[in-house]
Design an enzyme around this catalytic site. Structure first.
Site: not given
Length: 274
Positions: A210, A214, A218
């Site tokens: 994660s 993440r 982005n």
């Protein structure tokens, strides 16, 4: 990219292709000329641009803070000294609020992660065609300059944090203590050990994934939007590109902050007794 002007699809595909080196089943050790060749090289291929720009921004971080350490003054500080001292205090603040144990690693880790990721993310501010065009003139076909838009880089950092968590968990709690912690949470009963182990191991493994995904998601999304904007007419580029770049100042800083904070939080759990 030589010859006729590329179509929109070719332009986007080119800008999202890494400079990949690896063992091709047919051509031996070589640099991939397209995405298909890069995929054929398999797991052991290396993205040279990701590695190069990661190392370059890491060296920039080391040079800046070494320069500050040698030139810092107790008198009126320079603008650079003020900025770096603010970053240093910011990293210390992350540790004070997120780390409950005692470790000499937490502060330097938070500072390094925040600054290094921030520098890598900040390469996104360069014009989207500038570095690829310079690389093309030097005979380099592909060049992606934002390492954090490559999942290999972000997942690599995530798994580095994972290894630190495992190491410090075993070091502080012992192997038996760490195994007991995994076996008796969240249900403190011997009959539920198999269920606890499956649950805790999944949670443990998901943490680095994660973290990496993440950051990658982005940065990759921002890169795609910059590429899409560059395909618009000249006047539209200025209307959209500047506001998006300004907005990305927040995104770039926030993603570096989140990665550093979560890493410190995960490490803090290694020093907690249950």
């Amino acid at each position: 990219m030589a010859g006729n002007a590329p179509t929109s699809t070719e332009y986007i595909t080119h800008h999202l292709q890494n400079l990949t080196f690896g063992l091709h089943p047919d051509h031996g050790w070589a640099i991939a000329h397209n995405a298909e060749e890069a995929r054929a090289m398999g797991f052991w291929a290396i993205n040279l641009d990701t590695m190069g720009w990661s190392i370059a921004t890491g060296l920039l971080f080391l040079w800046l803070f070494r320069f500050l350490a040698r030139t810092a003054t107790s008198g009126v500080p320079t603008g650079l000294q003020n900025a770096l001292e603010m970053v240093f205090e910011f990293a210390n603040g992350i540790v004070r609020t997120s780390f409950s144990g005692q470790s000499k690693l937490a502060g330097p880790l938070a500072l390094t992660l925040f600054c290094w990721i921030f520098f890598m993310n900040s390469l996104k501010w360069l014009p989207i065609d500038l570095i690829p065009q310079i690389a093309h003139k030097l005979g380099i076909e592909y060049m992606r300059i934002v390492p954090t838009s490559d999942p290999n880089a972000t997942l690599g950092m995530g798994f580095a944090i994972f290894l630190l968590v495992i190491y410090y968990s075993i070091r502080n709690k012992g192997f038996s203590g760490f195994a007991k912690e995994l076996s008796f949470r969240p249900f403190n009963h011997w009959a539920l050990i198999p269920f606890n182990l499956v649950l805790e191991l999944v949670v443990l493994i998901v943490k680095p994934i994660s973290l990496g995904l993440r950051l990658f998601g982005n940065m990759f999304a921002g890169e795609v939007i910059f590429i899409m904007i560059s395909l618009l007419p000249f006047w539209a580029i200025w209307v959209l590109d500047v506001p998006w770049a300004i907005f990305h100042i927040l995104v770039i800083t926030l993603q570096a902050f989140i990665f550093a904070v979560l890493s410190v939080v995960y490490l803090s759990a290694c020093f907690e007794e249950h």
